[in-house]
Design a protein around this motif. Sequence first.
Motif, PDB file in Angstrom:
ATOM      1  N   GLY A  61      10.916   3.818 -11.066  1.00 19.62           N
ATOM      2  CA  GLY A  61      11.922   4.384 -11.927  1.00 19.62           C
ATOM      3  C   GLY A  61      12.232   3.513 -13.273  1.00 19.62           C
ATOM      4  N   TYR A  62      12.479   2.409 -12.848  1.00 20.50           N
ATOM      5  CA  TYR A  62      12.760   1.383 -14.194  1.00 20.50           C
ATOM      6  C   TYR A  62      11.677   1.212 -14.831  1.00 20.50           C
ATOM      7  CZ  TYR A  62      17.335   0.331 -11.964  1.00 20.50           C
ATOM      8  OH  TYR A  62      18.746   0.504 -11.523  1.00 20.50           O
ATOM      9  N   ILE A  63      10.422   1.093 -14.563  1.00 21.84           N
ATOM     10  CA  ILE A  63       9.309   0.757 -15.230  1.00 21.84           C
ATOM     11  C   ILE A  63       8.990   2.022 -16.250  1.00 21.84           C
ATOM     12  CG2 ILE A  63       6.738   0.885 -15.277  1.00 21.84           C
ATOM     13  CD1 ILE A  63       7.046  -0.764 -12.668  1.00 21.84           C
ATOM     14  N   ASN A  64       9.259   3.399 -15.712  1.00 19.96           N
ATOM     15  CA  ASN A  64       8.893   4.530 -16.472  1.00 19.96           C
ATOM     16  C   ASN A  64       9.778   4.946 -17.426  1.00 19.96           C
ATOM     17  OD1 ASN A  64       5.935   5.522 -15.491  1.00 19.96           O
ATOM     18  ND2 ASN A  64       6.746   4.777 -13.725  1.00 19.96           N
ATOM     19  N   GLU A  65      11.189   4.397 -17.090  1.00 18.83           N
ATOM     20  CA  GLU A  65      12.165   4.915 -17.940  1.00 18.83           C
ATOM     21  C   GLU A  65      12.030   3.902 -19.072  1.00 18.83           C
ATOM     22  OE1 GLU A  65      16.953   4.168 -17.631  1.00 18.83           O
ATOM     23  OE2 GLU A  65      16.299   6.062 -16.443  1.00 18.83           O
ATOM     24  N   ASN A  66      11.646   2.783 -19.078  1.00 13.57           N
ATOM     25  CA  ASN A  66      11.678   1.767 -20.135  1.00 13.57           C
ATOM     26  C   ASN A  66      10.312   1.440 -20.879  1.00 13.57           C
ATOM     27  OD1 ASN A  66      14.710   0.740 -19.916  1.00 13.57           O
ATOM     28  ND2 ASN A  66      13.717   0.784 -17.869  1.00 13.57           N
ATOM     29  N   THR A  67       9.229   1.830 -20.290  1.00 16.36           N
ATOM     30  CA  THR A  67       8.018   1.539 -20.968  1.00 16.36           C
ATOM     31  C   THR A  67       7.069   2.638 -20.514  1.00 16.36           C
ATOM     32  OG1 THR A  67       6.329  -0.116 -21.376  1.00 16.36           O
ATOM     33  CG2 THR A  67       7.208   0.284 -19.144  1.00 16.36           C
ATOM     34  N   TRP A  74       2.092   0.809 -17.416  1.00  9.74           N
ATOM     35  CA  TRP A  74       2.710  -0.408 -16.818  1.00  9.74           C
ATOM     36  C   TRP A  74       2.797  -0.277 -15.401  1.00  9.74           C
ATOM     37  CZ3 TRP A  74       3.170  -5.268 -18.121  1.00  9.74           C
ATOM     38  CH2 TRP A  74       2.799  -5.526 -19.460  1.00  9.74           C
ATOM     39  N   THR A  75       3.279   1.007 -14.760  1.00 13.68           N
ATOM     40  CA  THR A  75       3.255   0.974 -13.334  1.00 13.68           C
ATOM     41  C   THR A  75       2.020   0.382 -12.966  1.00 13.68           C
ATOM     42  OG1 THR A  75       4.542   3.248 -13.718  1.00 13.68           O
ATOM     43  CG2 THR A  75       3.455   2.730 -11.564  1.00 13.68           C
ATOM     44  N   TRP A  76       0.794   0.739 -13.281  1.00 12.76           N
ATOM     45  CA  TRP A  76      -0.464   0.208 -12.618  1.00 12.76           C
ATOM     46  C   TRP A  76      -0.490  -1.355 -12.787  1.00 12.76           C
ATOM     47  CZ3 TRP A  76      -0.751   3.299  -8.873  1.00 12.76           C
ATOM     48  CH2 TRP A  76      -0.223   4.696  -9.343  1.00 12.76           C
ATOM     49  N   TYR A  77      -0.191  -1.719 -14.146  1.00 16.80           N
ATOM     50  CA  TYR A  77      -0.312  -3.225 -14.470  1.00 16.80           C
ATOM     51  C   TYR A  77       0.472  -4.019 -13.506  1.00 16.80           C
ATOM     52  CZ  TYR A  77      -1.974  -1.308 -19.141  1.00 16.80           C
ATOM     53  OH  TYR A  77      -2.688  -0.747 -20.123  1.00 16.80           O
ATOM     54  N   VAL A  78       1.638  -3.429 -13.068  1.00 19.77           N
ATOM     55  CA  VAL A  78       2.429  -4.052 -12.216  1.00 19.77           C
ATOM     56  C   VAL A  78       1.839  -4.192 -10.934  1.00 19.77           C
ATOM     57  CG1 VAL A  78       4.841  -4.301 -10.822  1.00 19.77           C
ATOM     58  CG2 VAL A  78       4.875  -3.754 -13.609  1.00 19.77           C
ATOM     59  N   THR A 103       0.864  -1.222   0.055  1.00 16.45           N
ATOM     60  CA  THR A 103       0.071   0.086   0.141  1.00 16.45           C
ATOM     61  C   THR A 103       0.766   1.168  -0.103  1.00 16.45           C
ATOM     62  OG1 THR A 103      -1.719  -1.103   1.176  1.00 16.45           O
ATOM     63  CG2 THR A 103      -1.703   1.381   1.273  1.00 16.45           C
ATOM     64  N   THR A 104       1.849   1.318   0.997  1.00 19.47           N
ATOM     65  CA  THR A 104       2.718   2.668   0.997  1.00 19.47           C
ATOM     66  C   THR A 104       3.441   2.755  -0.227  1.00 19.47           C
ATOM     67  OG1 THR A 104       4.140   1.215   2.441  1.00 19.47           O
ATOM     68  CG2 THR A 104       2.412   2.555   3.154  1.00 19.47           C
ATOM     69  N   CYS A 105       3.876   1.504  -0.807  1.00 22.53           N
ATOM     70  CA  CYS A 105       4.749   1.427  -2.236  1.00 22.53           C
ATOM     71  C   CYS A 105       3.837   2.379  -3.481  1.00 22.53           C
ATOM     72  CB  CYS A 105       5.155   0.103  -2.521  1.00 22.53           C
ATOM     73  SG  CYS A 105       6.374   0.075  -3.775  1.00 22.53           S
ATOM     74  N   ALA A 106       2.640   1.688  -3.226  1.00 24.06           N
ATOM     75  CA  ALA A 106       1.794   2.472  -4.193  1.00 24.06           C
ATOM     76  C   ALA A 106       1.720   3.774  -4.101  1.00 24.06           C
ATOM     77  CB  ALA A 106       0.383   1.638  -4.149  1.00 24.06           C
ATOM     78  N   SER A 107       1.618   4.524  -3.026  1.00 22.02           N
ATOM     79  CA  SER A 107       1.768   6.011  -2.765  1.00 22.02           C
ATOM     80  C   SER A 107       2.786   6.425  -3.471  1.00 22.02           C
ATOM     81  CB  SER A 107       1.938   6.230  -1.383  1.00 22.02           C
ATOM     82  OG  SER A 107       3.165   5.907  -0.638  1.00 22.02           O
ATOM     83  N   SER A 108       3.942   6.284  -3.544  1.00 24.63           N
ATOM     84  CA  SER A 108       5.265   6.739  -4.063  1.00 24.63           C
ATOM     85  C   SER A 108       5.636   6.305  -5.326  1.00 24.63           C
ATOM     86  CB  SER A 108       6.465   6.628  -3.081  1.00 24.63           C
ATOM     87  OG  SER A 108       6.593   5.288  -2.902  1.00 24.63           O
ATOM     88  N   ILE A 109       5.170   5.009  -5.872  1.00 29.37           N
ATOM     89  CA  ILE A 109       5.471   4.546  -7.438  1.00 29.37           C
ATOM     90  C   ILE A 109       4.991   5.690  -8.361  1.00 29.37           C
ATOM     91  CG2 ILE A 109       3.652   3.047  -7.576  1.00 29.37           C
ATOM     92  CD1 ILE A 109       5.569   1.066  -8.696  1.00 29.37           C
ATOM     93  N   TYR A 110       3.925   6.217  -7.894  1.00 27.95           N
ATOM     94  CA  TYR A 110       3.124   7.117  -8.612  1.00 27.95           C
ATOM     95  C   TYR A 110       4.043   8.351  -9.283  1.00 27.95           C
ATOM     96  CZ  TYR A 110      -0.025  11.013  -9.842  1.00 27.95           C
ATOM     97  OH  TYR A 110      -0.835  12.068 -10.434  1.00 27.95           O
ATOM     98  N   THR A 111       4.927   8.669  -8.155  1.00 29.80           N
ATOM     99  CA  THR A 111       5.983  10.055  -8.536  1.00 29.80           C
ATOM    100  C   THR A 111       6.673   9.746  -9.591  1.00 29.80           C
ATOM    101  OG1 THR A 111       7.631   9.120  -6.963  1.00 29.80           O
ATOM    102  CG2 THR A 111       5.791  10.560  -5.962  1.00 29.80           C
ATOM    103  N   SER A 112       7.169   8.387 -10.113  1.00 30.04           N
ATOM    104  CA  SER A 112       7.800   8.234 -11.332  1.00 30.04           C
ATOM    105  C   SER A 112       6.942   8.595 -12.721  1.00 30.04           C
ATOM    106  CB  SER A 112       8.264   6.980 -11.152  1.00 30.04           C
ATOM    107  OG  SER A 112       7.361   5.794 -10.827  1.00 30.04           O
ATOM    108  N   LEU A 166      15.699   8.663 -14.752  1.00 35.68           N
ATOM    109  CA  LEU A 166      14.598   8.394 -13.723  1.00 35.68           C
ATOM    110  C   LEU A 166      15.027   7.075 -13.112  1.00 35.68           C
ATOM    111  CD1 LEU A 166      11.901   9.140 -13.071  1.00 35.68           C
ATOM    112  CD2 LEU A 166      10.951   7.818 -15.074  1.00 35.68           C
ATOM    113  N   SER A 167      15.656   6.003 -13.406  1.00 38.08           N
ATOM    114  CA  SER A 167      15.753   5.040 -12.779  1.00 38.08           C
ATOM    115  C   SER A 167      17.022   5.181 -11.606  1.00 38.08           C
ATOM    116  CB  SER A 167      16.223   3.767 -13.497  1.00 38.08           C
ATOM    117  OG  SER A 167      17.419   4.091 -14.515  1.00 38.08           O
ATOM    118  N   GLN A 168      17.903   5.918 -11.900  1.00 38.22           N
ATOM    119  CA  GLN A 168      19.014   6.468 -11.091  1.00 38.22           C
ATOM    120  C   GLN A 168      18.438   7.243 -10.020  1.00 38.22           C
ATOM    121  OE1 GLN A 168      21.535   8.263 -14.027  1.00 38.22           O
ATOM    122  NE2 GLN A 168      23.065   6.516 -13.983  1.00 38.22           N
ATOM    123  N   LEU A 169      17.362   8.086 -10.313  1.00 30.19           N
ATOM    124  CA  LEU A 169      16.781   8.632  -9.157  1.00 30.19           C
ATOM    125  C   LEU A 169      15.964   8.055  -8.319  1.00 30.19           C
ATOM    126  CD1 LEU A 169      15.551  11.277  -8.117  1.00 30.19           C
ATOM    127  CD2 LEU A 169      13.857  11.240  -9.880  1.00 30.19           C
TER     128      LEU A 169
END
Length: 511
Positions: free
Chosen positions: A219-225, A229-233, A86-95, A338-341
Amino acid sequence: MPGSAETLNDTRLKFNEESGVAMNNDKEFDQIPVVQEGFQEGKTGNDGDPYLVVWDGHQDPGCPKGFKKRNKWIITLIVAAGAFNTTCASSIYTSTYEQIERDFKSSHELAIAGLSLFVMGLGIGPMFLAPLSEFYGRRPIYIVSFACYVLFLIPCAAAQNITTMLVGRFLDGVAGSAFLSVAGGTVGDMFEKGDLGLPMMVYTASPFVGPEVGPLIGGYINENTHWRWTWYVMIIWSFVQWVLLCLVPETYNPVLLQRKAAKVRRETGDDRYYAPYDRREDGILKTVLISCKRPFLLLIFEPMVLALCTFTALLLGILYLFFQAFGIVFRGSHGFTLSQLGLSFLGLFVGMILGVSTDPLWRRVYRRLVEKRGESIPEFRLPPGIMGGILVPIGLLWFGWTTYRSIHWIVPIIGSAIFGTGTLLVYSAVFAFLVDCYPIYAASAMAANSFSRSCFAAGFPLFSTQMYQALGNQYATLILALLTVAMAPFPFIFFKYGERLRKNSRYARSP
């Protein structure tokens, strides 16, 4: 007559050190005492009532504390993984900001609102999910709320405009908040007080680790696709988590005793047997209203609650502000991808793990204080917070004044690790102090803390970009550090004078 409402009212809840039960005259039931079974003639419950159904010790097959140790840990890891998700979903959005702003033609501030609304949902949800768990148990809340959480991820993945995304994020935060209000109780249901430290530490760390891991994955998802796909994952991951939650048994003692009493009535044909919750007078609506009202009463009338909740809220606000500040610092000054960030957040992650690893040290400090005084008092929970209050501004100043392009990027990340360690220590001390200082109103004290933290965490990201752009990396961080310097003395003040303040408190545990 045995089993009458009058008999139950005569045994209205008191705080019981041996069983760890917190009850009060407002009928706010948290747990049921673990005492000898009393459903057969001649056996008596805790109040001498032969028809009051209670546990027959921990060997009773239905008692959560009697679960096998392996099963207890499996359940603990499952609910901790839910909080982490749940808390990972809060911040994964920032990428996803850059792609969402481009696809939806929205402003940066409006995109950031998706983070703020999710966090606000995390703060509002426990107000009614926690009291609902008192009526239906923990398991139904997990299954239903997390199913809604998975469903509300779908509008985020399929959104065609920013409005759909924002509404989906808020509802997703509300649905996912069950793990910040109910899951800790599941761990406490199963473990004895002497064995509770490590499993509770695992659970407590999970919602603090999640926000640091989110940008790393995203970061890795949004840099490469594509950003979808952030939400599919997240949907795939969350569905697997929901399946695991369906395997978690009910652990809430009052509900389990209700089921046991119903079974006894069927087996004996005697309708006089009852569990304590069978005679509760408050309905769902009244319980929810109490749950919503009392946290604010504590914030208004208890200076210790207000000060410590404000301190923890400030720290979480700064943590969520970093999701914008790190982008400005490491992408703007050091040219990170983005992935390095996402990897730059590992400093906070490592710092919090270091904070968790110091727990044995603080346990020894606590034992020495108790031995010296001859008794335990809530103020002895605060030494980690005193140290954390020192480390937090040091970490912020270290981070802020090493963000120059000429300084290697690892140096500010080390500063963020120091901030992470201090934050974890403050949180662990404040949580333990509030529960120990307000045993009868522990749930309300934690709800007050959760609500205040969510307000700050939702608000800080909205002005972070403007603040860092207007003041510069160094002076913007300096302001944050000065705010923590102003709040840092409170753990020490309450360590020294908390006992005196409790004498005049209407809610705190009396000295």
